[in-house]
Scaffold this motif. Structure first.
Motif, PDB file in Angstrom:
ATOM      1  N   GLN A  47       0.829  -1.208   0.000  1.00 47.33           N
ATOM      2  CA  GLN A  47       0.000   0.000   0.000  1.00 47.33           C
ATOM      3  C   GLN A  47       0.865   1.262   0.000  1.00 47.33           C
ATOM      4  O   GLN A  47       0.339   2.382   0.062  1.00 47.33           O
ATOM      5  CB  GLN A  47      -0.879   0.044   1.264  1.00 47.33           C
ATOM      6  CG  GLN A  47      -1.535  -1.281   1.616  1.00 47.33           C
ATOM      7  CD  GLN A  47      -3.002  -1.333   1.258  1.00 47.33           C
ATOM      8  OE1 GLN A  47      -3.436  -0.733   0.264  1.00 47.33           O
ATOM      9  NE2 GLN A  47      -3.762  -2.027   2.058  1.00 47.33           N
ATOM     10  N   TRP A  49       3.016   1.871   2.475  1.00 46.24           N
ATOM     11  CA  TRP A  49       3.320   2.239   3.870  1.00 46.24           C
ATOM     12  C   TRP A  49       4.584   1.519   4.327  1.00 46.24           C
ATOM     13  O   TRP A  49       4.625   0.296   4.346  1.00 46.24           O
ATOM     14  CB  TRP A  49       2.163   1.847   4.793  1.00 46.24           C
ATOM     15  CG  TRP A  49       0.869   2.512   4.482  1.00 46.24           C
ATOM     16  CD1 TRP A  49       0.685   3.744   3.935  1.00 46.24           C
ATOM     17  CD2 TRP A  49      -0.455   1.983   4.697  1.00 46.24           C
ATOM     18  NE1 TRP A  49      -0.664   4.012   3.800  1.00 46.24           N
ATOM     19  CE2 TRP A  49      -1.382   2.950   4.261  1.00 46.24           C
ATOM     20  CE3 TRP A  49      -0.935   0.787   5.223  1.00 46.24           C
ATOM     21  CZ2 TRP A  49      -2.755   2.757   4.324  1.00 46.24           C
ATOM     22  CZ3 TRP A  49      -2.306   0.588   5.286  1.00 46.24           C
ATOM     23  CH2 TRP A  49      -3.205   1.565   4.851  1.00 46.24           C
ATOM     24  N   TYR A  57       0.043   8.481  10.095  1.00 46.81           N
ATOM     25  CA  TYR A  57      -1.105   9.380  10.194  1.00 46.81           C
ATOM     26  C   TYR A  57      -1.369   9.671  11.670  1.00 46.81           C
ATOM     27  O   TYR A  57      -2.106   8.960  12.347  1.00 46.81           O
ATOM     28  CB  TYR A  57      -2.323   8.746   9.516  1.00 46.81           C
ATOM     29  CG  TYR A  57      -2.033   8.346   8.083  1.00 46.81           C
ATOM     30  CD1 TYR A  57      -1.780   9.311   7.106  1.00 46.81           C
ATOM     31  CD2 TYR A  57      -1.957   7.004   7.713  1.00 46.81           C
ATOM     32  CE1 TYR A  57      -1.471   8.950   5.811  1.00 46.81           C
ATOM     33  CE2 TYR A  57      -1.650   6.636   6.412  1.00 46.81           C
ATOM     34  CZ  TYR A  57      -1.412   7.621   5.463  1.00 46.81           C
ATOM     35  OH  TYR A  57      -1.097   7.258   4.163  1.00 46.81           O
ATOM     36  N   LYS A  60      -4.830   9.494  13.403  1.00 52.83           N
ATOM     37  CA  LYS A  60      -5.276   8.125  13.659  1.00 52.83           C
ATOM     38  C   LYS A  60      -4.517   7.518  14.831  1.00 52.83           C
ATOM     39  O   LYS A  60      -5.083   6.795  15.654  1.00 52.83           O
ATOM     40  CB  LYS A  60      -5.065   7.243  12.420  1.00 52.83           C
ATOM     41  CG  LYS A  60      -6.019   7.511  11.295  1.00 52.83           C
ATOM     42  CD  LYS A  60      -5.849   6.513  10.151  1.00 52.83           C
ATOM     43  CE  LYS A  60      -6.537   5.207  10.431  1.00 52.83           C
ATOM     44  NZ  LYS A  60      -6.716   4.384   9.196  1.00 52.83           N
ATOM     45  N   GLY A 166      -7.386 -11.160   1.438  1.00 49.74           N
ATOM     46  CA  GLY A 166      -7.766  -9.752   1.438  1.00 49.74           C
ATOM     47  C   GLY A 166      -7.831  -9.151   2.829  1.00 49.74           C
ATOM     48  O   GLY A 166      -8.604  -8.216   3.065  1.00 49.74           O
ATOM     49  N   LEU A 167      -7.007  -9.645   3.749  1.00 52.66           N
ATOM     50  CA  LEU A 167      -7.045  -9.093   5.111  1.00 52.66           C
ATOM     51  C   LEU A 167      -6.588  -7.633   5.081  1.00 52.66           C
ATOM     52  O   LEU A 167      -5.492  -7.333   4.625  1.00 52.66           O
ATOM     53  CB  LEU A 167      -6.147  -9.907   6.047  1.00 52.66           C
ATOM     54  CG  LEU A 167      -6.420 -11.412   6.126  1.00 52.66           C
ATOM     55  CD1 LEU A 167      -5.664 -12.016   7.319  1.00 52.66           C
ATOM     56  CD2 LEU A 167      -7.905 -11.727   6.229  1.00 52.66           C
ATOM     57  N   PRO A 168      -7.413  -6.712   5.569  1.00 53.36           N
ATOM     58  CA  PRO A 168      -7.048  -5.301   5.523  1.00 53.36           C
ATOM     59  C   PRO A 168      -6.196  -4.847   6.693  1.00 53.36           C
ATOM     60  O   PRO A 168      -5.712  -3.715   6.709  1.00 53.36           O
ATOM     61  CB  PRO A 168      -8.411  -4.594   5.554  1.00 53.36           C
ATOM     62  CG  PRO A 168      -9.308  -5.543   6.281  1.00 53.36           C
ATOM     63  CD  PRO A 168      -8.787  -6.938   6.044  1.00 53.36           C
ATOM     64  N   TRP A 182     -12.731  -7.809  10.623  1.00 55.88           N
ATOM     65  CA  TRP A 182     -11.491  -7.098  10.978  1.00 55.88           C
ATOM     66  C   TRP A 182     -11.688  -6.310  12.258  1.00 55.88           C
ATOM     67  O   TRP A 182     -12.632  -5.509  12.340  1.00 55.88           O
ATOM     68  CB  TRP A 182     -11.134  -6.158   9.827  1.00 55.88           C
ATOM     69  CG  TRP A 182      -9.930  -5.290  10.041  1.00 55.88           C
ATOM     70  CD1 TRP A 182      -8.847  -5.543  10.838  1.00 55.88           C
ATOM     71  CD2 TRP A 182      -9.675  -4.018   9.434  1.00 55.88           C
ATOM     72  NE1 TRP A 182      -7.936  -4.526  10.752  1.00 55.88           N
ATOM     73  CE2 TRP A 182      -8.428  -3.572   9.899  1.00 55.88           C
ATOM     74  CE3 TRP A 182     -10.386  -3.230   8.529  1.00 55.88           C
ATOM     75  CZ2 TRP A 182      -7.870  -2.356   9.494  1.00 55.88           C
ATOM     76  CZ3 TRP A 182      -9.826  -2.020   8.137  1.00 55.88           C
ATOM     77  CH2 TRP A 182      -8.584  -1.591   8.602  1.00 55.88           C
TER      78      TRP A 182
END
Lengths: 203, 203
Positions: A47, A49, A57, A60, A166-168, A182
């Motif tokens: 991504q 990062w 961020y 957050k 697809g684990l976010p 999640w």
């Protein structure tokens, strides 16, 4: 008995309360938990990062630390912020994967406790050796097995599987029918799904 | 009676179920809800995001849409994915801010319904006019008030306030003692806090 996969990352803050809660919640629903340690680093790198999003961020990050404190207070869990954050979790994940069944779960809880309750460095073999000894596993042999090529490859395969699922982020629950939930705050929902309660009632 | 601020963004997916749930939950706890529409765009732009993080990070986006569908199914809320996503929410936020009290809440729910249950374009004055008419407010006058300079400035001030509060996203609950609870899945926790239950028991 339904089997639910619990995907977690030792550096992940919300994985700490989730790891401490998941077995008791699963027991009340008759669900078996399969502990699946993995690494978020490779997924985050894709991504763009190169650090925790909570560091990249700051808004957050500030929110997360306060939120985690409230959660831990409500659960009666001690919280000491790891320094540095995030901790390097590679060796811990390898050791966890080299263990099986109850040993893996007990070791994982011991590592989360050392990291987030005591602020100890989990990248240090000594910290992991103490966690192994505390659960009755001979440290030296476990650390050796963790660093074998086959075990390293197994962790890489787990990370590839996490990506395919697809684990976010972490923690995640994955049900036998492929649903992903999640977050520590979704444990109950994922367990209910695994137990068939939601599938029967709400779809 | 405790007052809890409900900060929401019309383009935000999780603001939809939260807006539909918050009043009933607050009523059971004797908490008054103050509806505070704001815009995430300016906050996201400061993080370097020129689009929704759910578009910028497809893994998160795919997860969110599935998660939202499950949530809406469980709540009995229809869900139609807005196209394009996110919708431009500037005019809707201005209109909401130009209304007060129950009108603002009722209008906001009507807009969320138009957007996420019917897939209607909320940037269009006609969509907002229909929402206004449905709640018994004369559309033309409300749309005029929304576009007055004083109201535009008021929305800018609300966004500045959201930034000062450190809101990491939407929806958020903000308690009188300054606690922030982010997410549709934190409504209960924030309301309990506002009602004093958690403050008495867990700090």
């Amino acid at each position: 008995m339904a089997v639910l996969e619990f995907w977690y990352e030792f550096a992940s803050t919300y994985s700490y309360p989730a790891a401490m809660r998941v077995e008791a919640l699963a027991a009340t629903r008759g669900v078996t938990v399969a502990w699946r340690p993995f690494l978020l680093g490779p997924l985050f790198a894709e991504q763009g990062w190169r650090d925790s999003p909570f560091n990249l961020y700051p808004t957050k990050g500030r929110y997360m630390w306060r939120d985690l404190q409230r959660l831990c207070d409500a659960l009666g869990l001690p919280l000491k912020r790891p320094d540095p954050f995030p901790q390097n979790s590679l060796l811990a994940a390898r050791v966890a994967l080299a263990l099986e069944g109850d040993d893996r779960a007990a070791f994982s809880r011991a590592v989360f406790h050392a990291e987030f309750a005591e602020g100890r460095p989990i990248a240090e073999p000594a910290t992991l050796a103490a966690a192994l000894a505390a659960i009755g596993v001979e440290p030296e042999a476990a650390l050796m097995r963790a660093q074998e090529a086959a075990n390293k490859d197994r962790l890489k395969a787990e990370c590839a599987r996490a990506k395919a699922l697809g684990l976010p982020g972490a923690p995640c629950l994955v049900t036998e029918d492929g649903e992903v939930f999640w977050g520590n705050d979704r444990l109950e929902q994922g367990l209910d799904w695994a137990n068939g309660a939601e599938r029967g009632g709400c779809r």
